[in-house]
Design a protein around this motif. Sequence first.
Motif, PDB file in Angstrom:
ATOM      1  N   ALA A  14     -10.653  16.654  21.273  1.00  0.00           N
ATOM      2  CA  ALA A  14     -10.449  14.967  22.271  1.00  0.00           C
ATOM      3  C   ALA A  14     -10.233  13.964  21.023  1.00  0.00           C
ATOM      4  O   ALA A  14     -10.375  12.791  20.861  1.00  0.00           O
ATOM      5  CB  ALA A  14     -12.407  15.313  22.822  1.00  0.00           C
ATOM      6  N   MET A  15     -10.664  14.792  19.801  1.00  0.00           N
ATOM      7  CA  MET A  15     -10.418  13.856  19.098  1.00  0.00           C
ATOM      8  C   MET A  15      -8.888  13.181  18.640  1.00  0.00           C
ATOM      9  O   MET A  15      -8.880  11.874  18.159  1.00  0.00           O
ATOM     10  CB  MET A  15     -11.059  14.198  17.783  1.00  0.00           C
ATOM     11  N   ARG A  16      -7.834  13.771  18.430  1.00  0.00           N
ATOM     12  CA  ARG A  16      -6.812  13.753  17.776  1.00  0.00           C
ATOM     13  C   ARG A  16      -6.035  12.389  18.478  1.00  0.00           C
ATOM     14  O   ARG A  16      -5.802  11.516  17.686  1.00  0.00           O
ATOM     15  CB  ARG A  16      -5.475  14.614  18.626  1.00  0.00           C
ATOM     16  N   PRO A  17      -6.199  12.561  19.912  1.00  0.00           N
ATOM     17  CA  PRO A  17      -5.459  10.624  20.543  1.00  0.00           C
ATOM     18  C   PRO A  17      -6.484   9.953  19.809  1.00  0.00           C
ATOM     19  O   PRO A  17      -6.005   8.163  19.058  1.00  0.00           O
ATOM     20  CB  PRO A  17      -6.344  10.845  21.800  1.00  0.00           C
ATOM     21  N   VAL A  18      -7.527   9.610  19.470  1.00  0.00           N
ATOM     22  CA  VAL A  18      -8.638   8.629  19.597  1.00  0.00           C
ATOM     23  C   VAL A  18      -7.773   7.999  17.748  1.00  0.00           C
ATOM     24  O   VAL A  18      -7.736   7.459  17.788  1.00  0.00           O
ATOM     25  CB  VAL A  18     -10.023   8.703  18.695  1.00  0.00           C
TER      26      VAL A  18
ATOM     27  N   CYS B 288      -5.076   9.058  16.497  1.00  0.00           N
ATOM     28  CA  CYS B 288      -3.346   8.283  16.410  1.00  0.00           C
ATOM     29  C   CYS B 288      -3.384   7.150  17.443  1.00  0.00           C
ATOM     30  O   CYS B 288      -3.193   6.121  16.434  1.00  0.00           O
ATOM     31  CB  CYS B 288      -3.224   9.390  18.021  1.00  0.00           C
ATOM     32  N   ASP B 289      -4.289   7.078  17.922  1.00  0.00           N
ATOM     33  CA  ASP B 289      -4.796   4.802  18.344  1.00  0.00           C
ATOM     34  C   ASP B 289      -5.099   4.449  17.289  1.00  0.00           C
ATOM     35  O   ASP B 289      -4.825   3.281  16.796  1.00  0.00           O
ATOM     36  CB  ASP B 289      -5.739   4.941  19.047  1.00  0.00           C
ATOM     37  N   VAL B 290      -5.990   4.991  16.668  1.00  0.00           N
ATOM     38  CA  VAL B 290      -6.674   3.940  15.184  1.00  0.00           C
ATOM     39  C   VAL B 290      -5.369   4.364  13.858  1.00  0.00           C
ATOM     40  O   VAL B 290      -5.297   2.891  13.624  1.00  0.00           O
ATOM     41  CB  VAL B 290      -8.026   4.983  14.439  1.00  0.00           C
ATOM     42  N   GLN B 291      -4.901   5.340  13.609  1.00  0.00           N
ATOM     43  CA  GLN B 291      -4.082   5.323  12.242  1.00  0.00           C
ATOM     44  C   GLN B 291      -2.627   4.065  13.284  1.00  0.00           C
ATOM     45  O   GLN B 291      -1.738   3.560  11.749  1.00  0.00           O
ATOM     46  CB  GLN B 291      -3.189   6.360  12.577  1.00  0.00           C
ATOM     47  N   SER B 292      -2.590   3.760  14.239  1.00  0.00           N
ATOM     48  CA  SER B 292      -1.781   3.327  14.774  1.00  0.00           C
ATOM     49  C   SER B 292      -1.869   1.636  14.699  1.00  0.00           C
ATOM     50  O   SER B 292      -0.906   0.629  14.141  1.00  0.00           O
ATOM     51  CB  SER B 292      -1.384   2.815  16.691  1.00  0.00           C
ATOM     52  N   GLU B 293      -3.360   1.767  15.231  1.00  0.00           N
ATOM     53  CA  GLU B 293      -3.747   0.112  15.089  1.00  0.00           C
ATOM     54  C   GLU B 293      -3.745  -0.571  13.585  1.00  0.00           C
ATOM     55  O   GLU B 293      -3.415  -1.573  13.478  1.00  0.00           O
ATOM     56  CB  GLU B 293      -4.974   0.232  15.615  1.00  0.00           C
ATOM     57  N   LEU B 294      -3.623   0.100  12.978  1.00  0.00           N
ATOM     58  CA  LEU B 294      -4.237   0.342  11.405  1.00  0.00           C
ATOM     59  C   LEU B 294      -3.275  -0.315  10.619  1.00  0.00           C
ATOM     60  O   LEU B 294      -2.641  -1.432   9.758  1.00  0.00           O
ATOM     61  CB  LEU B 294      -5.003   1.774  10.066  1.00  0.00           C
TER      62      LEU B 294
ATOM     63  N   CYS C  78      -3.998  15.574  11.365  1.00  0.00           N
ATOM     64  CA  CYS C  78      -3.486  15.738  12.930  1.00  0.00           C
ATOM     65  C   CYS C  78      -2.596  14.947  12.988  1.00  0.00           C
ATOM     66  O   CYS C  78      -2.273  15.097  13.837  1.00  0.00           O
ATOM     67  CB  CYS C  78      -4.582  16.296  13.541  1.00  0.00           C
ATOM     68  N   VAL C  79      -2.533  13.765  12.927  1.00  0.00           N
ATOM     69  CA  VAL C  79      -1.605  12.641  13.182  1.00  0.00           C
ATOM     70  C   VAL C  79      -0.890  12.330  12.747  1.00  0.00           C
ATOM     71  O   VAL C  79       0.876  12.490  13.768  1.00  0.00           O
ATOM     72  CB  VAL C  79      -2.666  11.229  12.193  1.00  0.00           C
TER      73      VAL C  79
ATOM     74  N   VAL D 161       0.629  -1.190   0.020  1.00  0.00           N
ATOM     75  CA  VAL D 161      -0.043  -0.063   0.122  1.00  0.00           C
ATOM     76  C   VAL D 161       0.779   0.756  -0.375  1.00  0.00           C
ATOM     77  O   VAL D 161       0.616   2.030  -0.705  1.00  0.00           O
ATOM     78  CB  VAL D 161      -1.213   0.597   1.167  1.00  0.00           C
ATOM     79  N   GLU D 162       2.425   1.193   0.756  1.00  0.00           N
ATOM     80  CA  GLU D 162       2.622   2.694   1.015  1.00  0.00           C
ATOM     81  C   GLU D 162       3.931   2.686  -0.336  1.00  0.00           C
ATOM     82  O   GLU D 162       3.692   3.833  -0.413  1.00  0.00           O
ATOM     83  CB  GLU D 162       3.397   2.313   1.879  1.00  0.00           C
ATOM     84  N   ALA D 163       4.130   1.778  -1.044  1.00  0.00           N
ATOM     85  CA  ALA D 163       4.930   1.261  -2.167  1.00  0.00           C
ATOM     86  C   ALA D 163       3.671   2.215  -3.088  1.00  0.00           C
ATOM     87  O   ALA D 163       4.716   3.245  -4.431  1.00  0.00           O
ATOM     88  CB  ALA D 163       4.822   0.647  -2.732  1.00  0.00           C
ATOM     89  N   ILE D 164       2.764   2.518  -3.225  1.00  0.00           N
ATOM     90  CA  ILE D 164       1.162   2.704  -4.400  1.00  0.00           C
ATOM     91  C   ILE D 164       1.170   4.341  -3.436  1.00  0.00           C
ATOM     92  O   ILE D 164       1.531   4.994  -4.547  1.00  0.00           O
ATOM     93  CB  ILE D 164       0.634   1.358  -4.290  1.00  0.00           C
ATOM     94  N   ASP D 165       0.498   3.865  -2.441  1.00  0.00           N
ATOM     95  CA  ASP D 165      -0.048   5.355  -2.175  1.00  0.00           C
ATOM     96  C   ASP D 165       0.932   6.342  -0.872  1.00  0.00           C
ATOM     97  O   ASP D 165       0.410   7.434  -0.492  1.00  0.00           O
ATOM     98  CB  ASP D 165      -1.244   4.795  -1.018  1.00  0.00           C
ATOM     99  N   GLY D 166       2.104   5.664  -0.874  1.00  0.00           N
ATOM    100  CA  GLY D 166       2.418   6.769   0.304  1.00  0.00           C
ATOM    101  C   GLY D 166       1.894   5.992   1.487  1.00  0.00           C
ATOM    102  O   GLY D 166       1.861   5.310   1.431  1.00  0.00           O
ATOM    103  N   PRO D 167       2.736   6.712   2.721  1.00  0.00           N
ATOM    104  CA  PRO D 167       2.736   6.898   3.844  1.00  0.00           C
ATOM    105  C   PRO D 167       0.812   6.777   4.411  1.00  0.00           C
ATOM    106  O   PRO D 167       0.491   7.990   3.860  1.00  0.00           O
ATOM    107  CB  PRO D 167       3.128   7.719   5.071  1.00  0.00           C
ATOM    108  N   ILE D 168       0.410   6.024   5.239  1.00  0.00           N
ATOM    109  CA  ILE D 168      -1.016   5.734   5.755  1.00  0.00           C
ATOM    110  C   ILE D 168      -1.487   7.110   5.759  1.00  0.00           C
ATOM    111  O   ILE D 168      -0.481   7.096   7.507  1.00  0.00           O
ATOM    112  CB  ILE D 168      -1.372   4.403   5.973  1.00  0.00           C
TER     113      ILE D 168
END
Length: 142
Positions: free
Chosen positions: A110-114, A116-122, A96-97, A84-91
């Motif tokens: 209050a949304m940024r921590p969420v 960031c967590d979702v980004q990390s999990e994905l 804000c992440v 995915v990153e070879a084609i689209d670049g970093p996810i």
Amino acid sequence: MDYLCQITRQADYAMRAVMYLSKLGPDRRAATSQIAEEQRIPPSFLAKIVSQLSVAGLLQTSRGARGGVSLARPAEEISFLEVVEAIDGPILINECVADGGSCSFGETCAMRPVFCDVQSELVNRLESTTFGIALAGNGHNN
């Protein structure tokens, strides 16, 4: 319904091409025309994808009568994230992440921590899932 957070069609095609080659097994080559036809990928689109995946060190190409496209490494060593990153670049699920300063609410958001967590999990899930794991039927592990 519109989805804002999705991989591009090009990344989807790249995933299909790498999965197709993974199913062939180690050191097996396929003609791009064969991959395009069987995976329903426009040939001109596939040529660009193969080039990008080759530059990223994920595929090898060779010309000639015995030429074609093959995996550069075993399927067990190629992650979904790499393709995915070879084609689209970093996810990035939200800007804000990557840059907390891009939000007008800054540290009080209050949304940024969420996000960031979702980004990390994905990213972790895509990084830990290889094409070998998916072929073995274990891509659904949590």
